[in-house]
Design a protein around this motif. Sequence first.
Motif, short mmCIF file in Angstrom:
data_model
loop_
_atom_site.label_atom_id
_atom_site.label_comp_id
_atom_site.label_asym_id
_atom_site.label_seq_id
_atom_site.Cartn_x
_atom_site.Cartn_y
_atom_site.Cartn_z
N GLY A 69 -8.23 -2.15 -10.19
CA GLY A 69 -6.82 -2.00 -9.85
C GLY A 69 -6.40 -2.59 -8.51
N SER A 98 -9.18 2.68 -12.69
CA SER A 98 -8.73 1.56 -11.85
C SER A 98 -9.57 1.41 -10.59
CB SER A 98 -7.26 1.74 -11.48
OG SER A 98 -7.09 2.94 -10.76
N TYR B 230 2.13 -7.90 -17.34
CA TYR B 230 1.09 -7.50 -16.38
C TYR B 230 1.71 -7.20 -15.01
CZ TYR B 230 -3.04 -7.80 -13.38
OH TYR B 230 -4.02 -7.54 -12.45
N SER B 231 2.69 -8.02 -14.63
CA SER B 231 3.31 -7.86 -13.31
C SER B 231 4.17 -6.60 -13.22
CB SER B 231 4.18 -9.07 -12.98
OG SER B 231 3.40 -10.24 -12.98
N ARG B 234 0.80 -3.91 -12.92
CA ARG B 234 -0.01 -4.06 -11.72
C ARG B 234 0.80 -3.66 -10.49
NH1 ARG B 234 -5.39 -5.06 -10.31
NH2 ARG B 234 -5.52 -6.28 -8.40
N GLN B 236 0.57 -3.60 -6.20
CA GLN B 236 -0.22 -4.08 -5.07
C GLN B 236 0.59 -4.27 -3.81
OE1 GLN B 236 -3.39 -7.18 -5.70
NE2 GLN B 236 -2.36 -8.08 -3.94
N CYS B 323 -1.64 -13.82 -12.39
CA CYS B 323 -2.35 -12.60 -12.81
C CYS B 323 -3.58 -12.35 -11.93
CB CYS B 323 -2.78 -12.70 -14.26
SG CYS B 323 -1.40 -12.81 -15.41
N TYR B 551 -5.81 -1.75 -17.86
CA TYR B 551 -7.17 -1.49 -17.39
C TYR B 551 -8.05 -0.95 -18.50
CZ TYR B 551 -4.87 -2.33 -12.96
OH TYR B 551 -4.16 -2.91 -11.95
#
Lengths: 584, 584
Positions: A69, A98, B230-231, B234, B236, B323, B551
Amino acid sequence: MRNTSISLRNLYEQPVMWCLVPGGNPFSVMYVMLVKALQAHCTPEQYEDFGKRVERFEISATYAQTELGHGTYLRGLETRADYDPKTDEFVLNTPKISSYKWWAAGLGQCCNYCLVMAQLYINGQFKGPHMFFVQVRDEETFEPLPGVHIGDIGKKMGYIGTNHGFLGLKNVRIPRTRMLMRYAKVNADGSFVSSPNSVLNYFAMVRSRCLIVRNNAAYLAAAATIATRYSAVRRQSPINPKEREPQIMDHVTQQMKLFPEIATSLAYAMSSDYLWNLYEQTIKDIENGKYERLPELHSLSCALKVTSAVDSAAGVERLRLGCGGHGYLSSSNMSNFYALATAACTYEGENTVLLLQIGRFLMKSWRSALSGAPLAPTVQYLAEVQKNPDFGTWTGSWENMVKAMKYTAANKTRLAFKSLLARLSRGETEENAANHTGIEFTQAAELHGRAFVFSSFTDEVTGPKSQTRSASLNCVLENLLELYLVKETLNQMSNLLRFIQLTDTDLRRLQDRLETVLTKLRPDAVAIVDGFDFSDLQLNSTLGSFDGNVYERMFDAALNTPMNQKSVPKSFNEMLKPFMKSNI
Amino acid sequence: MRNTSISLRNLYEQPVMWCLVPGGNPFSVMYVMLVKALQAHCTPEQYEDFGKRVERFEISATYAQTELGHGTYLRGLETRADYDPKTDEFVLNTPKISSYKWWAAGLGQCCNYCLVMAQLYINGQFKGPHMFFVQVRDEETFEPLPGVHIGDIGKKMGYIGTNHGFLGLKNVRIPRTRMLMRYAKVNADGSFVSSPNSVLNYFAMVRSRCLIVRNNAAYLAAAATIATRYSAVRRQSPINPKEREPQIMDHVTQQMKLFPEIATSLAYAMSSDYLWNLYEQTIKDIENGKYERLPELHSLSCALKVTSAVDSAAGVERLRLGCGGHGYLSSSNMSNFYALATAACTYEGENTVLLLQIGRFLMKSWRSALSGAPLAPTVQYLAEVQKNPDFGTWTGSWENMVKAMKYTAANKTRLAFKSLLARLSRGETEENAANHTGIEFTQAAELHGRAFVFSSFTDEVTGPKSQTRSASLNCVLENLLELYLVKETLNQMSNLLRFIQLTDTDLRRLQDRLETVLTKLRPDAVAIVDGFDFSDLQLNSTLGSFDGNVYERMFDAALNTPMNQKSVPKSFNEMLKPFMKSNI
């Protein structure tokens, strides 16, 4: 380019090893990065205890930072290490799916130890991410130890030989002395001593990035060797209808696919030499407790890592496409070089994340320059442009082109800074403003990297070192420099034209220079790539062998595939015939 | 996007089939191209004799043009067919290794017939390249027939399911009636009747290129679906340090990786509709003996094939890189989409070769316009720029941007034409001058393609069809059009600035518009790609499934690899342990 005094370990840093293991090597990370990281972060006792065992290959280890993750964002990592003062141990855990370590090179099949980056907690108090040396498999049987869930992450686009692994830990206990404690420390009573300088944590990555720049240059050089040799063998489409079809390298459009990449590979090889020198100076500085140049080195290594990865990947792909359909065959090895080159856009700091960091460094430097504070040497040009905002005249000399690229990078930085200020003055938070200026940050950062390559490549070719070379070698290098500067200037023209006045004649002249230098390089092209001195074993390509027997090698490679071992494929009687007879 | 009334055959042209066979399908060429080629080039009797057998899948066949030593240059092909009047047969031969057919899709394992392009000789006299329908394997046993050397060309970068084959022929005899004789004919006495129009030979390729444009748009849309989903999953790098890490799609730099590709896929999907209409009109014209628009259609289909392949491949790769590291895993399916997309840069006419052809067409059109001759509709803009060489004012409206791209393409054509004339006046032969102007030809040709996409995408979104759509759909389409035009204009800025005056404010405004439309698209992004209606089966990606369980799916995919079926990998006891114990 070859070095004769090599040991097993330092083989990994020698050009002779480049490309020798087409699918990547499970122990590269161990020798290129892990041993250095252990040397840098272990206490002498720790290094004696287990660092030397790795060095001697008694145990095999790798480095695990990325999780399923989280990647580049260190503070987001979820693996945790809780100190237990009762037993003087750390207890490592993977709290959820993750948090699994993912992408550790060689961990899938080949490692019994692993350097694990985990969040340290003492008495439930968070102490930041630290490195823990964890045994994951039995040394004799290789069975995973209790609490260790370990395996291979599966097939990838490339690096099929590297067996990247995953790692989950459930109450895995290790002695307190297995946290790397040269800087930060945990004492037996649970007291914590933090590192004297947080930048030391990323220093191992700086070194890796220097190596990555050299590798990227090597992939591009290898691909250029294959494509150039093939273009001397392949004949196609007559230029003059009455003559034999020419070597495809005689088509100007083909020259445009090949020669710029040769020049680019050299530009990065030479710029990385400069970077490497800076790295070694900085190492000495650190030993003397001086950390001043670390942010600059960090930023510069990031910038070169980014642009070399981008240019190498795109260049390899242009070269592959320059081999026509045959470049699509695995036996050409071109797609493998592409898979290796493009991976560098992501590993050791994802490119965009790095560009944003460089962007922030540029903003800080621009602000410092505005206040008259001194700047690091490689961003000094920002202050110069502030002092003297007029570019002056475009002459098109090499020196002038280097100046133009720096001037453009500085002005892109200025505009990004202006956008940032405008957003702040509209009441956005610092962070939101930075996010919204992200596109401009990345553009300025990329140009900063390119300006550095312009400057260092020009210095290497025309500077004092030219005295040590033969006139004929200098002549070839100057042609490649000319090509590099002209094609890159044309590539960046939309940025240049925004800040610098070029007339239509200036632009026409650049196009003429491009075409002229391609013609000049044509007779030397094969000799130049031969001079890169890759062996057939390294190139591993039916299209790029030294003897030029392209079609014979392609045919042999095809005949040897498992698909061609029977005159009637198994699938016919099992699948195709029944299907065709079924009359759907 | 789905069509419910589908048969086995026309499945191959339905969106529902897109991406369903990740490694490519050995029968795609048969159904997409071969059957059409047989319909176009067989006499009615021939089609009855063997064309219908292919259509009914009683026999399986493919098309073999490319040889080991020659691809796009048809006249360079070396396979020959000599007519033998004594037996009323053709004798087919592969004179040397470079003459082997290579790259015929499905021929490696799956075909018992092959349509072979070969040079026809009658009484030793050369009659040009023609198509011959050759049986290569026994229908019942699938054993290669006498004189037939057939096999698989080996592993490729992608299309692993397509088993491309090679074919060598040694005195293989076929009846005279197996040369496709709808246009050119060989009579029993050896007399030869040539085709009424040589362009008919490449008409099958035109149709394939129309389909390729649609496929390229689909690959890009599929990759955009995966990366966008995916964006959204995810998270971050916090934007604001006190908040949770955001979905990475909230980073502006990530939006810049995703949304332009969504817009580009739509631009090509819509432009290909226009191209398809032109194709169908041209078919009707041909049936009425009118060939006027064939060169224009050829040129336009080439231009769109080239730019759609380039943009789709580059876009898929940007999305894959968006990705992060996980995009490098095969289970993401992104590298497979890249391998499919980039192949289109080479097959059905290598991109550079096509650009040079388009370049020559543009030169011819420019010359015609100078002499006042009428031009085909899609190059009419060249004459307009000749008549009215002043661009006027940049306003930045959509209409103005379309005009600017056409104006730029026309001026690039003008400059290339000028360079060509200059070379001719310096005494270069027509052919050498064309070769030396090659780089400028390809640049003008590419811009010609881009100008067409600008114009047709704008027409499709803002034209009469908008009346048939809901206001909210039009709003989304307009945002995507805005994004497409702005980002492409910025991409082509170095060309535009050469001919059109834009102030710094104009440029700043474009950057603002880019950032504004990205923000506008953010809330709709996932819904837009969901609207592309790809099933999980088509996307075949751990990162892009509809449920977003990224995941879990990655982990399952990893656990299922053969590498993870034993706790200690075989390699440890066989290789690694002995090696480590050997103490090198």
